[in-house]
Design a protein around this motif. Structure first.
Motif, PDB file in Angstrom:
ATOM      1  N   ALA A   1      22.019  44.589  16.869  1.00 14.06           N
ATOM      2  CA  ALA A   1      21.857  45.115  18.219  1.00 14.06           C
ATOM      3  C   ALA A   1      21.733  43.967  19.219  1.00 14.06           C
ATOM      4  N   ALA A   2      20.942  42.961  18.877  1.00 16.26           N
ATOM      5  CA  ALA A   2      20.781  41.802  19.761  1.00 16.26           C
ATOM      6  C   ALA A   2      22.105  41.064  19.930  1.00 16.26           C
ATOM      7  N   ARG A   3      22.889  40.970  18.865  1.00 17.73           N
ATOM      8  CA  ARG A   3      24.182  40.277  18.934  1.00 17.73           C
ATOM      9  C   ARG A   3      25.131  41.002  19.876  1.00 17.73           C
ATOM     10  N   LEU A   4      24.999  42.325  20.006  1.00 16.56           N
ATOM     11  CA  LEU A   4      25.843  43.059  20.954  1.00 16.56           C
ATOM     12  C   LEU A   4      25.622  42.557  22.380  1.00 16.56           C
ATOM     13  N   VAL A   5      24.400  42.184  22.691  1.00 16.75           N
ATOM     14  CA  VAL A   5      24.105  41.641  24.020  1.00 16.75           C
ATOM     15  C   VAL A   5      24.551  40.187  24.113  1.00 16.75           C
ATOM     16  N   LEU A   6      24.212  39.405  23.103  1.00 24.21           N
ATOM     17  CA  LEU A   6      24.476  37.975  23.155  1.00 24.21           C
ATOM     18  C   LEU A   6      25.956  37.629  23.034  1.00 24.21           C
TER      19      LEU A   6
ATOM     20  N   ILE B   1      21.512  44.259  28.674  1.00 26.15           N
ATOM     21  CA  ILE B   1      20.557  44.855  27.751  1.00 26.15           C
ATOM     22  C   ILE B   1      20.453  46.349  28.017  1.00 26.15           C
ATOM     23  N   SER B   2      20.393  46.730  29.283  1.00 25.67           N
ATOM     24  CA  SER B   2      20.250  48.141  29.626  1.00 25.67           C
ATOM     25  C   SER B   2      21.416  48.975  29.112  1.00 25.67           C
TER      26      SER B   2
ATOM     27  N   GLY C   1      13.370  47.582  27.044  1.00 27.19           N
ATOM     28  CA  GLY C   1      12.302  46.638  26.717  1.00 27.19           C
ATOM     29  C   GLY C   1      12.306  46.257  25.247  1.00 27.19           C
ATOM     30  N   LEU C   2      12.523  47.252  24.385  1.00 30.69           N
ATOM     31  CA  LEU C   2      12.572  46.994  22.951  1.00 30.69           C
ATOM     32  C   LEU C   2      13.766  46.107  22.607  1.00 30.69           C
ATOM     33  N   LEU C   3      14.929  46.447  23.132  1.00 35.58           N
ATOM     34  CA  LEU C   3      16.113  45.633  22.860  1.00 35.58           C
ATOM     35  C   LEU C   3      15.941  44.226  23.420  1.00 35.58           C
ATOM     36  N   GLY C   4      15.300  44.105  24.562  1.00 34.19           N
ATOM     37  CA  GLY C   4      15.039  42.785  25.134  1.00 34.19           C
ATOM     38  C   GLY C   4      14.197  41.917  24.206  1.00 34.19           C
ATOM     39  N   ARG C   5      13.220  42.526  23.562  1.00 31.70           N
ATOM     40  CA  ARG C   5      12.399  41.780  22.592  1.00 31.70           C
ATOM     41  C   ARG C   5      13.236  41.357  21.391  1.00 31.70           C
ATOM     42  N   TRP C   6      14.151  42.221  20.960  1.00 34.95           N
ATOM     43  CA  TRP C   6      15.039  41.871  19.843  1.00 34.95           C
ATOM     44  C   TRP C   6      15.955  40.720  20.221  1.00 34.95           C
ATOM     45  N   VAL C   7      16.465  40.741  21.451  1.00 36.11           N
ATOM     46  CA  VAL C   7      17.344  39.664  21.925  1.00 36.11           C
ATOM     47  C   VAL C   7      16.564  38.354  21.953  1.00 36.11           C
ATOM     48  N   LYS C   8      15.354  38.396  22.461  1.00 38.37           N
ATOM     49  CA  LYS C   8      14.527  37.195  22.519  1.00 38.37           C
ATOM     50  C   LYS C   8      14.262  36.657  21.110  1.00 38.37           C
TER      51      LYS C   8
ATOM     52  N   ALA D   1      20.480  36.757  34.295  1.00 39.48           N
ATOM     53  CA  ALA D   1      20.509  37.975  35.097  1.00 39.48           C
ATOM     54  C   ALA D   1      21.174  39.127  34.358  1.00 39.48           C
ATOM     55  N   ASN D   2      22.217  38.851  33.581  1.00 42.97           N
ATOM     56  CA  ASN D   2      22.891  39.955  32.902  1.00 42.97           C
ATOM     57  C   ASN D   2      22.107  40.457  31.699  1.00 42.97           C
ATOM     58  N   GLU D   3      21.059  39.751  31.295  1.00 44.60           N
ATOM     59  CA  GLU D   3      20.257  40.190  30.161  1.00 44.60           C
ATOM     60  C   GLU D   3      18.956  40.862  30.591  1.00 44.60           C
ATOM     61  N   ARG D   4      18.655  40.819  31.873  1.00 39.98           N
ATOM     62  CA  ARG D   4      17.461  41.499  32.359  1.00 39.98           C
ATOM     63  C   ARG D   4      17.736  43.003  32.400  1.00 39.98           C
TER      64      ARG D   4
END
Length: 77
Positions: free
Chosen positions: A15-20, A26-27, A38-45, A63-66
């Motif tokens: 899931a985090a790799r989908l963002v990265l 993230i939204s 918020g949960l996905l943001g923690r996974w990305v971090k 900005a695109n990950e907020r």
């Protein structure tokens, strides 16, 4: 009865790799997966820390990950 969902470490990483690995926010990814931003943001971090990828010394996220939120209304004085 409301039960918490459990996600495997592999699912969290994917899931985090989908963002990265894409230009999606993230939204957008969180909505697609049915999890909170918020949960996905923690996974990305966590994935960033695990891989050392995109480490910003200030700890800021781009900005695109907020998560996108509506602006806070201004209070009148």
């Amino acid at each position: 009865m409301n039960t918490r969902r459990k996600f495997t470490p592999e699912y969290r990483q994917e899931a985090a790799r989908l963002v990265l690995d894409t230009d999606r926010t993230i939204s957008a990814v969180a909505e697609e997966l049915g999890v909170s931003a918020g949960l996905l943001g923690r996974w990305v971090k966590a994935e960033r820390e695990r891989t050392g990828e995109g480490v910003d010394p200030s700890g800021e996220i781009s900005a695109n990950e907020r998560p996108r939120t509506s602006p806070t209304p201004q209070r009148s004085r």
